[in-house]
Design a protein around this motif. Sequence first.
Motif, short mmCIF file in Angstrom:
data_model
loop_
_atom_site.label_atom_id
_atom_site.label_comp_id
_atom_site.label_asym_id
_atom_site.label_seq_id
_atom_site.Cartn_x
_atom_site.Cartn_y
_atom_site.Cartn_z
N SER A 160 -34.91 -44.86 -4.89
CA SER A 160 -36.10 -45.10 -5.98
C SER A 160 -35.62 -45.43 -7.28
O SER A 160 -34.40 -45.36 -7.71
CB SER A 160 -37.02 -43.75 -5.79
N GLN A 161 -36.55 -45.43 -8.29
CA GLN A 161 -36.20 -46.04 -9.57
C GLN A 161 -35.55 -44.89 -10.46
O GLN A 161 -35.86 -43.91 -10.26
CB GLN A 161 -37.70 -46.24 -10.25
N PRO A 162 -34.28 -45.29 -11.15
CA PRO A 162 -33.77 -44.40 -12.11
C PRO A 162 -35.00 -43.81 -12.99
O PRO A 162 -35.98 -44.58 -13.27
CB PRO A 162 -32.66 -45.22 -12.78
N GLU A 185 -37.48 -36.87 -5.77
CA GLU A 185 -37.29 -38.28 -6.42
C GLU A 185 -36.56 -38.12 -7.98
O GLU A 185 -35.54 -38.33 -8.34
CB GLU A 185 -38.25 -39.38 -6.52
N ALA A 206 -28.11 -39.81 -13.06
CA ALA A 206 -28.35 -40.27 -14.31
C ALA A 206 -27.24 -40.12 -15.25
O ALA A 206 -26.94 -40.74 -16.04
CB ALA A 206 -29.66 -39.80 -15.09
N VAL A 215 -33.12 -41.23 -3.32
CA VAL A 215 -32.10 -42.03 -3.94
C VAL A 215 -32.04 -43.46 -4.24
O VAL A 215 -31.69 -43.91 -5.15
CB VAL A 215 -30.58 -41.70 -3.19
N GLN A 237 -32.60 -38.26 -8.93
CA GLN A 237 -32.48 -39.05 -10.03
C GLN A 237 -31.86 -38.49 -11.31
O GLN A 237 -31.11 -39.14 -11.86
CB GLN A 237 -33.47 -40.06 -10.23
#
Length: 303
Positions: free
Chosen positions: A279-281, A245, A253, A277, A249
């Motif tokens: 998931s949280q940035p 993750e 970003a 992808v 990410q």
Amino acid sequence: MQKRRLGNSDLYVTELGLGCMSLGTEEKAAREIIEAALDEGINYFDTADLYDFGENEKIVGKALKHVRENVIIATKAGNRWKADKSGWTWDPSKVYIKEAVKNSLKRLGTDYIDLYQLHGGTIHDPIDETIEAFEELKAEGFIRYYGISSIRPNVIREYVEKSNIVSVMMQYSILDRRPEEETLPLLAEHGISVVTRGPLAKGLLTDRLLEKAVDKGFLDYSYEELSEVLPLLKKRVATSRSLTEVALQYNLADPAVTSVVAGASSVAQIRQNAAAVRSQPLTAEEIALIKEITKANVYQEHR
């Protein structure tokens, strides 16, 4: 799954694309992986005429035929197989590219290619002639848009200045930050999308860590350095999430990056990558920490 615009085109690609090179030649297994990708909402599939002597294009085209209007197929040209298939030679000539596209269209079983990419390139190529080939193919309706697959800053700069490329595919990861200094800013400035490959650094940026490491290390990281850096990333950044993750990410970003193309040799890998992808940035603090732990490597060669 979220989509992002590819350069200045009217193509909107999912943040995760499927790199088809690792699908293999067993059609049933490959189809299962492609179907899993479709189930996850992935619409971007990247292949090349080089993969498995063209068999990859055939498998991909057949598996996507029923959803052709809803997906974006990218393929590549420029490598000419020797007659005995013992290797290939580089041929970015206009004559060869215009011949190669017709063969790819036939293997893919489609009337058009969404994104046609030059599969490499050097500063000594007849770049103007290569661009002319792509522009003609676009005008003739064989391709919708074109780009290049290259990590060479000098070559990329030539195409930025002279052509209408909408994307550049390049290797980029937490362990390969070479594009950050000169290439990513240049492409962001010109509205050209980056499609990344190798985001997991040959499996090093997964929770298996050093299982995938080899004695010679990775790029300018020695094995000893990897044995320090990877656990540190896990301990300080991937505390409550997988390293996969964090790795995907990190790519997403960067404002120049439109899609991360990851290969998969199993349905489980597709599911895992898609979840990563979604998931949280990463936060600005996490990105800064990653940059502190890893090397800001640059392109000494590949010019």
